[in-house]
Design a protein around this motif. Structure first.
Motif, PDB file in Angstrom:
ATOM      1  N   GLU A  44     -10.265   2.221  -5.228  1.00  0.00           N
ATOM      2  CA  GLU A  44      -9.005   1.807  -5.843  1.00  0.00           C
ATOM      3  C   GLU A  44      -8.644   2.813  -6.925  1.00  0.00           C
ATOM      4  O   GLU A  44      -9.499   3.262  -7.685  1.00  0.00           O
ATOM      5  CB  GLU A  44      -9.131   0.408  -6.449  1.00  0.00           C
ATOM      6  CG  GLU A  44      -9.170  -0.678  -5.398  1.00  0.00           C
ATOM      7  CD  GLU A  44      -9.000  -2.064  -5.988  1.00  0.00           C
ATOM      8  OE1 GLU A  44      -8.236  -2.226  -6.953  1.00  0.00           O
ATOM      9  OE2 GLU A  44      -9.633  -2.978  -5.461  1.00  0.00           O
ATOM     10  N   ALA A  64      -6.476   3.585 -10.239  1.00  0.00           N
ATOM     11  CA  ALA A  64      -5.778   2.940 -11.353  1.00  0.00           C
ATOM     12  C   ALA A  64      -4.459   3.651 -11.620  1.00  0.00           C
ATOM     13  O   ALA A  64      -4.365   4.866 -11.448  1.00  0.00           O
ATOM     14  CB  ALA A  64      -6.644   2.963 -12.593  1.00  0.00           C
ATOM     15  N   SER A  72      -3.995  -0.111 -10.422  1.00  0.00           N
ATOM     16  CA  SER A  72      -4.099  -0.652  -9.069  1.00  0.00           C
ATOM     17  C   SER A  72      -3.461  -2.028  -8.952  1.00  0.00           C
ATOM     18  O   SER A  72      -3.512  -2.822  -9.882  1.00  0.00           O
ATOM     19  CB  SER A  72      -5.572  -0.748  -8.676  1.00  0.00           C
ATOM     20  OG  SER A  72      -5.715  -1.342  -7.421  1.00  0.00           O
ATOM     21  N   ASP A  73      -2.898  -2.296  -7.778  1.00  0.00           N
ATOM     22  CA  ASP A  73      -2.389  -3.637  -7.485  1.00  0.00           C
ATOM     23  C   ASP A  73      -3.236  -4.305  -6.405  1.00  0.00           C
ATOM     24  O   ASP A  73      -2.823  -5.268  -5.785  1.00  0.00           O
ATOM     25  CB  ASP A  73      -0.912  -3.587  -7.081  1.00  0.00           C
ATOM     26  CG  ASP A  73      -0.670  -2.792  -5.800  1.00  0.00           C
ATOM     27  OD1 ASP A  73      -1.652  -2.373  -5.154  1.00  0.00           O
ATOM     28  OD2 ASP A  73       0.510  -2.589  -5.449  1.00  0.00           O
ATOM     29  N   THR A 102      -2.520   1.403  -3.391  1.00  0.00           N
ATOM     30  CA  THR A 102      -3.148   1.997  -4.568  1.00  0.00           C
ATOM     31  C   THR A 102      -4.644   2.218  -4.330  1.00  0.00           C
ATOM     32  O   THR A 102      -5.452   2.155  -5.256  1.00  0.00           O
ATOM     33  CB  THR A 102      -2.932   1.128  -5.823  1.00  0.00           C
ATOM     34  OG1 THR A 102      -3.435  -0.185  -5.566  1.00  0.00           O
ATOM     35  CG2 THR A 102      -1.467   1.075  -6.209  1.00  0.00           C
ATOM     36  N   ALA A 103      -4.999   2.474  -3.100  1.00  0.00           N
ATOM     37  CA  ALA A 103      -6.393   2.756  -2.741  1.00  0.00           C
ATOM     38  C   ALA A 103      -6.412   3.896  -1.733  1.00  0.00           C
ATOM     39  O   ALA A 103      -5.436   4.121  -1.018  1.00  0.00           O
ATOM     40  CB  ALA A 103      -7.061   1.515  -2.143  1.00  0.00           C
ATOM     41  N   VAL A 128      -0.305   7.577  -2.736  1.00  0.00           N
ATOM     42  CA  VAL A 128      -1.507   7.498  -3.557  1.00  0.00           C
ATOM     43  C   VAL A 128      -2.408   8.715  -3.338  1.00  0.00           C
ATOM     44  O   VAL A 128      -3.060   9.190  -4.271  1.00  0.00           O
ATOM     45  CB  VAL A 128      -2.264   6.157  -3.335  1.00  0.00           C
ATOM     46  CG1 VAL A 128      -2.884   6.086  -1.947  1.00  0.00           C
ATOM     47  CG2 VAL A 128      -3.324   5.950  -4.413  1.00  0.00           C
TER      48      VAL A 128
END
Length: 188
Positions: free
Chosen positions: A28, A30, A32-33, A38-39, A74
């Protein structure tokens, strides 16, 4: 579908940075949701370097030349953060990110620079320096191990802070990555 399954499908079962298929895991990024947005799916060699920029292996991270062009936001943000930590302004200048993605990528840089164990870097005038700043050299400096002198007035863009020494920054002068004492710099 779990996040790991989604990332495996998205990546084709390889590290989204270097393309390795060894030791893959979900990381993940940061802020992050807790979603796949977000990973990233990374190998066991890339993951520690993302988590701790003191472990950067510039040779291994040549893979960023390709991952910085990823269509996955991301992955592009992580590439930007690592290139910033490496002081690779030449590559950073080529990355196109919309304003929202740039803010997300910069948020990760800010989190690193605000950590409690990171010393405060100040220029010759006492102005606080941060990763990514542009500074100007205030005195001609002989650069050890090279045949050139870093001239007074030279702009050093997108600096990286030396995390274990508040009196040093890293930047590129004449295409060479060097460390410079902060007392010879002025933030521009």
């Amino acid at each position: 579908m779990s996040i790991e399954e989604e990332l495996q499908k998205r990546s084709g079962g390889v590290c989204e940075l270097c393309g390795s298929s060894e030791g893959l895991s979900v990381l993940e990024i940061a802020p992050s949701d807790a979603s796949a947005n977000t990973a990233i799916y990374v190998c066991s060699k890339c993951a520690p370097q993302i988590q701790d920029t003191n472990l950067l292996d510039e040779t291994h991270l040549n893979c960023l030349n390709d991952s910085m062009w990823s269509e996955i936001p991301v992955v592009q943000a992580v590439s930007y953060r690592l290139l910033t930590a490496l002081g690779r302004q030449d590559l950073i200048d080529m990355i196109y990110m919309d304003d929202a993605l740039k803010a997300y990528a910069d948020a990760g840089l800010t989190d690193v620079s605000l950590a409690d164990d990171v010393p405060v870097h100040k220029d010759a005038n006492g102005v606080v320096l941060q990763t990514g700043d542009t500074v100007v050299i205030t005195k001609d400096l002989d650069v050890k191990g090279t045949t050139f002198t870093a001239k007074r007035g030279t702009a050093v863009r997108n600096i990286a802070l030396v995390h274990n020494n508040s009196e040093l920054i890293e930047g590129r002068v004449n295409g060479v990555k060097i460390q410079i004492l902060t007392k010879f710099l002025k933030k521009s």
